[in-house]
Design a protein around this motif. Structure first.
Motif, PDB file in Angstrom:
ATOM      1  N   MET A   1     -27.033 -17.747 113.181  1.00 32.86           N
ATOM      2  CA  MET A   1     -27.273 -17.306 111.835  1.00 32.86           C
ATOM      3  C   MET A   1     -27.140 -18.471 110.847  1.00 32.86           C
ATOM      4  SD  MET A   1     -27.909 -14.463 110.309  1.00 32.86           S
ATOM      5  CE  MET A   1     -27.581 -13.385 108.998  1.00 32.86           C
ATOM      6  N   ILE A   2     -26.052 -19.234 110.953  1.00 35.56           N
ATOM      7  CA  ILE A   2     -25.835 -20.375 110.062  1.00 35.56           C
ATOM      8  C   ILE A   2     -26.909 -21.428 110.290  1.00 35.56           C
ATOM      9  CG2 ILE A   2     -24.254 -22.267 109.540  1.00 35.56           C
ATOM     10  CD1 ILE A   2     -21.954 -20.357 110.040  1.00 35.56           C
ATOM     11  N   GLU A   3     -27.337 -21.582 111.550  1.00 38.69           N
ATOM     12  CA  GLU A   3     -28.370 -22.565 111.870  1.00 38.69           C
ATOM     13  C   GLU A   3     -29.697 -22.227 111.179  1.00 38.69           C
ATOM     14  OE1 GLU A   3     -28.344 -22.330 116.075  1.00 38.69           O
ATOM     15  OE2 GLU A   3     -26.526 -23.539 116.263  1.00 38.69           O
ATOM     16  N   SER A   4     -30.025 -20.938 111.106  1.00 44.66           N
ATOM     17  CA  SER A   4     -31.274 -20.547 110.450  1.00 44.66           C
ATOM     18  C   SER A   4     -31.203 -20.808 108.943  1.00 44.66           C
ATOM     19  CB  SER A   4     -31.607 -19.088 110.726  1.00 44.66           C
ATOM     20  OG  SER A   4     -30.595 -18.246 110.215  1.00 44.66           O
ATOM     21  N   TYR A   5     -30.016 -20.612 108.348  1.00 47.30           N
ATOM     22  CA  TYR A   5     -29.853 -20.938 106.922  1.00 47.30           C
ATOM     23  C   TYR A   5     -29.977 -22.448 106.679  1.00 47.30           C
ATOM     24  CZ  TYR A   5     -28.379 -16.194 105.854  1.00 47.30           C
ATOM     25  OH  TYR A   5     -28.348 -14.836 105.671  1.00 47.30           O
ATOM     26  N   ALA A   6     -29.442 -23.205 107.595  1.00 43.31           N
ATOM     27  CA  ALA A   6     -29.529 -24.659 107.478  1.00 43.31           C
ATOM     28  C   ALA A   6     -30.988 -25.121 107.563  1.00 43.31           C
ATOM     29  CB  ALA A   6     -28.692 -25.336 108.556  1.00 43.31           C
ATOM     30  N   VAL A   7     -31.732 -24.531 108.478  1.00 46.06           N
ATOM     31  CA  VAL A   7     -33.155 -24.863 108.612  1.00 46.06           C
ATOM     32  C   VAL A   7     -33.914 -24.477 107.352  1.00 46.06           C
ATOM     33  CG1 VAL A   7     -35.272 -24.316 109.876  1.00 46.06           C
ATOM     34  CG2 VAL A   7     -33.155 -24.778 111.125  1.00 46.06           C
ATOM     35  N   LEU A   8     -33.628 -23.289 106.813  1.00 50.89           N
ATOM     36  CA  LEU A   8     -34.277 -22.850 105.576  1.00 50.89           C
ATOM     37  C   LEU A   8     -33.922 -23.763 104.413  1.00 50.89           C
ATOM     38  CD1 LEU A   8     -34.005 -18.955 105.721  1.00 50.89           C
ATOM     39  CD2 LEU A   8     -36.080 -20.336 105.737  1.00 50.89           C
ATOM     40  N   LEU A   9     -32.682 -24.187 104.333  1.00 44.85           N
ATOM     41  CA  LEU A   9     -32.253 -25.084 103.265  1.00 44.85           C
ATOM     42  C   LEU A   9     -32.964 -26.427 103.353  1.00 44.85           C
ATOM     43  CD1 LEU A   9     -30.408 -25.649 100.864  1.00 44.85           C
ATOM     44  CD2 LEU A   9     -28.666 -26.404 102.503  1.00 44.85           C
ATOM     45  N   VAL A  10     -33.051 -26.978 104.548  1.00 47.77           N
ATOM     46  CA  VAL A  10     -33.747 -28.256 104.741  1.00 47.77           C
ATOM     47  C   VAL A  10     -35.218 -28.105 104.389  1.00 47.77           C
ATOM     48  CG1 VAL A  10     -34.480 -29.952 106.467  1.00 47.77           C
ATOM     49  CG2 VAL A  10     -32.110 -29.158 106.418  1.00 47.77           C
ATOM     50  N   ALA A  12     -36.562 -25.921 102.311  1.00 46.99           N
ATOM     51  CA  ALA A  12     -36.670 -25.749 100.860  1.00 46.99           C
ATOM     52  C   ALA A  12     -36.509 -27.085 100.148  1.00 46.99           C
ATOM     53  CB  ALA A  12     -35.625 -24.751 100.373  1.00 46.99           C
ATOM     54  N   LEU A  13     -35.569 -27.899 100.580  1.00 46.28           N
ATOM     55  CA  LEU A  13     -35.383 -29.227  99.980  1.00 46.28           C
ATOM     56  C   LEU A  13     -36.613 -30.103 100.203  1.00 46.28           C
ATOM     57  CD1 LEU A  13     -31.638 -29.945 100.819  1.00 46.28           C
ATOM     58  CD2 LEU A  13     -32.632 -29.425  98.587  1.00 46.28           C
ATOM     59  N   ALA A  14     -37.219 -30.009 101.365  1.00 45.69           N
ATOM     60  CA  ALA A  14     -38.424 -30.781 101.641  1.00 45.69           C
ATOM     61  C   ALA A  14     -39.568 -30.361 100.720  1.00 45.69           C
ATOM     62  CB  ALA A  14     -38.833 -30.626 103.107  1.00 45.69           C
ATOM     63  N   VAL A  16     -39.280 -28.949  97.746  1.00 45.43           N
ATOM     64  CA  VAL A  16     -38.938 -29.405  96.396  1.00 45.43           C
ATOM     65  C   VAL A  16     -39.240 -30.893  96.250  1.00 45.43           C
ATOM     66  CG1 VAL A  16     -37.005 -29.819  94.818  1.00 45.43           C
ATOM     67  CG2 VAL A  16     -37.256 -27.599  95.940  1.00 45.43           C
ATOM     68  N   ALA A  17     -38.896 -31.693  97.246  1.00 49.06           N
ATOM     69  CA  ALA A  17     -39.143 -33.132  97.190  1.00 49.06           C
ATOM     70  C   ALA A  17     -40.644 -33.429  97.116  1.00 49.06           C
ATOM     71  CB  ALA A  17     -38.525 -33.823  98.399  1.00 49.06           C
ATOM     72  N   VAL A  18     -41.436 -32.742  97.907  1.00 48.83           N
ATOM     73  CA  VAL A  18     -42.887 -32.958  97.903  1.00 48.83           C
ATOM     74  C   VAL A  18     -43.482 -32.566  96.553  1.00 48.83           C
ATOM     75  CG1 VAL A  18     -45.063 -32.160  98.894  1.00 48.83           C
ATOM     76  CG2 VAL A  18     -43.173 -32.805 100.383  1.00 48.83           C
ATOM     77  N   VAL A  19     -43.066 -31.434  96.018  1.00 47.37           N
ATOM     78  CA  VAL A  19     -43.564 -30.991  94.711  1.00 47.37           C
ATOM     79  C   VAL A  19     -43.150 -31.979  93.628  1.00 47.37           C
ATOM     80  CG1 VAL A  19     -43.361 -29.189  92.952  1.00 47.37           C
ATOM     81  CG2 VAL A  19     -43.725 -28.565  95.343  1.00 47.37           C
ATOM     82  N   TRP A  20     -41.905 -32.432  93.662  1.00 50.63           N
ATOM     83  CA  TRP A  20     -41.400 -33.395  92.680  1.00 50.63           C
ATOM     84  C   TRP A  20     -42.237 -34.680  92.712  1.00 50.63           C
ATOM     85  CZ3 TRP A  20     -37.787 -33.498  88.870  1.00 50.63           C
ATOM     86  CH2 TRP A  20     -37.449 -34.734  88.363  1.00 50.63           C
ATOM     87  N   LEU A  21     -42.486 -35.211  93.899  1.00 51.19           N
ATOM     88  CA  LEU A  21     -43.279 -36.441  94.019  1.00 51.19           C
ATOM     89  C   LEU A  21     -44.711 -36.234  93.551  1.00 51.19           C
ATOM     90  CD1 LEU A  21     -41.962 -37.810  97.426  1.00 51.19           C
ATOM     91  CD2 LEU A  21     -41.506 -38.717  95.139  1.00 51.19           C
ATOM     92  N   ALA A  22     -45.292 -35.085  93.856  1.00 45.82           N
ATOM     93  CA  ALA A  22     -46.658 -34.804  93.423  1.00 45.82           C
ATOM     94  C   ALA A  22     -46.749 -34.715  91.911  1.00 45.82           C
ATOM     95  CB  ALA A  22     -47.153 -33.504  94.057  1.00 45.82           C
ATOM     96  N   VAL A  23     -45.808 -34.017  91.288  1.00 45.33           N
ATOM     97  CA  VAL A  23     -45.815 -33.896  89.827  1.00 45.33           C
ATOM     98  C   VAL A  23     -45.598 -35.255  89.180  1.00 45.33           C
ATOM     99  CG1 VAL A  23     -44.512 -32.964  87.866  1.00 45.33           C
ATOM    100  CG2 VAL A  23     -45.137 -31.475  89.770  1.00 45.33           C
ATOM    101  N   GLU A  24     -44.677 -36.041  89.706  1.00 52.31           N
ATOM    102  CA  GLU A  24     -44.418 -37.375  89.165  1.00 52.31           C
ATOM    103  C   GLU A  24     -45.651 -38.255  89.284  1.00 52.31           C
ATOM    104  OE1 GLU A  24     -41.625 -41.192  90.148  1.00 52.31           O
ATOM    105  OE2 GLU A  24     -40.803 -39.195  90.516  1.00 52.31           O
ATOM    106  N   ARG A  25     -46.324 -38.190  90.418  1.00 57.85           N
ATOM    107  CA  ARG A  25     -47.520 -39.011  90.613  1.00 57.85           C
ATOM    108  C   ARG A  25     -48.639 -38.595  89.669  1.00 57.85           C
ATOM    109  NH1 ARG A  25     -49.911 -41.612  95.841  1.00 57.85           N
ATOM    110  NH2 ARG A  25     -51.841 -42.382  94.931  1.00 57.85           N
ATOM    111  N   ILE A  26     -48.832 -37.307  89.499  1.00 57.57           N
ATOM    112  CA  ILE A  26     -49.868 -36.816  88.589  1.00 57.57           C
ATOM    113  C   ILE A  26     -49.527 -37.185  87.149  1.00 57.57           C
ATOM    114  CG2 ILE A  26     -50.905 -34.732  87.605  1.00 57.57           C
ATOM    115  CD1 ILE A  26     -50.667 -33.512  90.458  1.00 57.57           C
ATOM    116  N   ALA A  27     -48.277 -37.008  86.773  1.00 57.99           N
ATOM    117  CA  ALA A  27     -47.872 -37.265  85.389  1.00 57.99           C
ATOM    118  C   ALA A  27     -47.964 -38.742  85.034  1.00 57.99           C
ATOM    119  CB  ALA A  27     -46.450 -36.763  85.168  1.00 57.99           C
TER     120      ALA A  27
END
Length: 96
Positions: A1-10, A12-14, A16-27
């Motif tokens: 159960m904890i392992e699945s949350y860890a996978v989901l967290l990783v 989600a962070l990935a 967020v990072a991709v979206v952040w880089l895309a927005v920064e590059r476009i801006a």
């Protein structure tokens, strides 16, 4: 159960990072592109012209002229001037 949350967290962070880089590059990707600029170099020289594109680490200037310290008039340059961003001290938008 904890392992699945860890996978989901990783995952989600990935996302967020991709979206952040895309927005920064476009801006920042279009900042001053196609505007007349003065690119001041680390050497003390400067290049004036139209900031045509920014490709990775390179800045492409068209309709360029080079200015050196103590020089009164810029020297026109044939073709495009390509400058590595490590050589750029700062860029000034000049006009329009």
């Amino acid at each position: 159960m904890i392992e699945s949350y860890a996978v989901l967290l990783v995952a989600a962070l990935a996302v967020v990072a991709v979206v952040w880089l895309a927005v920064e590059r476009i801006a920042t990707g279009r900042l001053a592109v196609r505007d007349r600029v003065l690119v001041n170099l680390q050497t003390g020289d400067a290049v004036t012209g139209v900031l045509w594109s920014r490709r990775g680490r390179l800045v492409v200037i068209r309709d360029a002229a080079v200015m050196s310290p103590g020089q009164r008039e810029p020297r026109p340059v044939d073709g495009d001037v390509i400058v590595d961003r490590d050589q750029v001290a700062f860029v000034q938008r000049v006009g329009g």
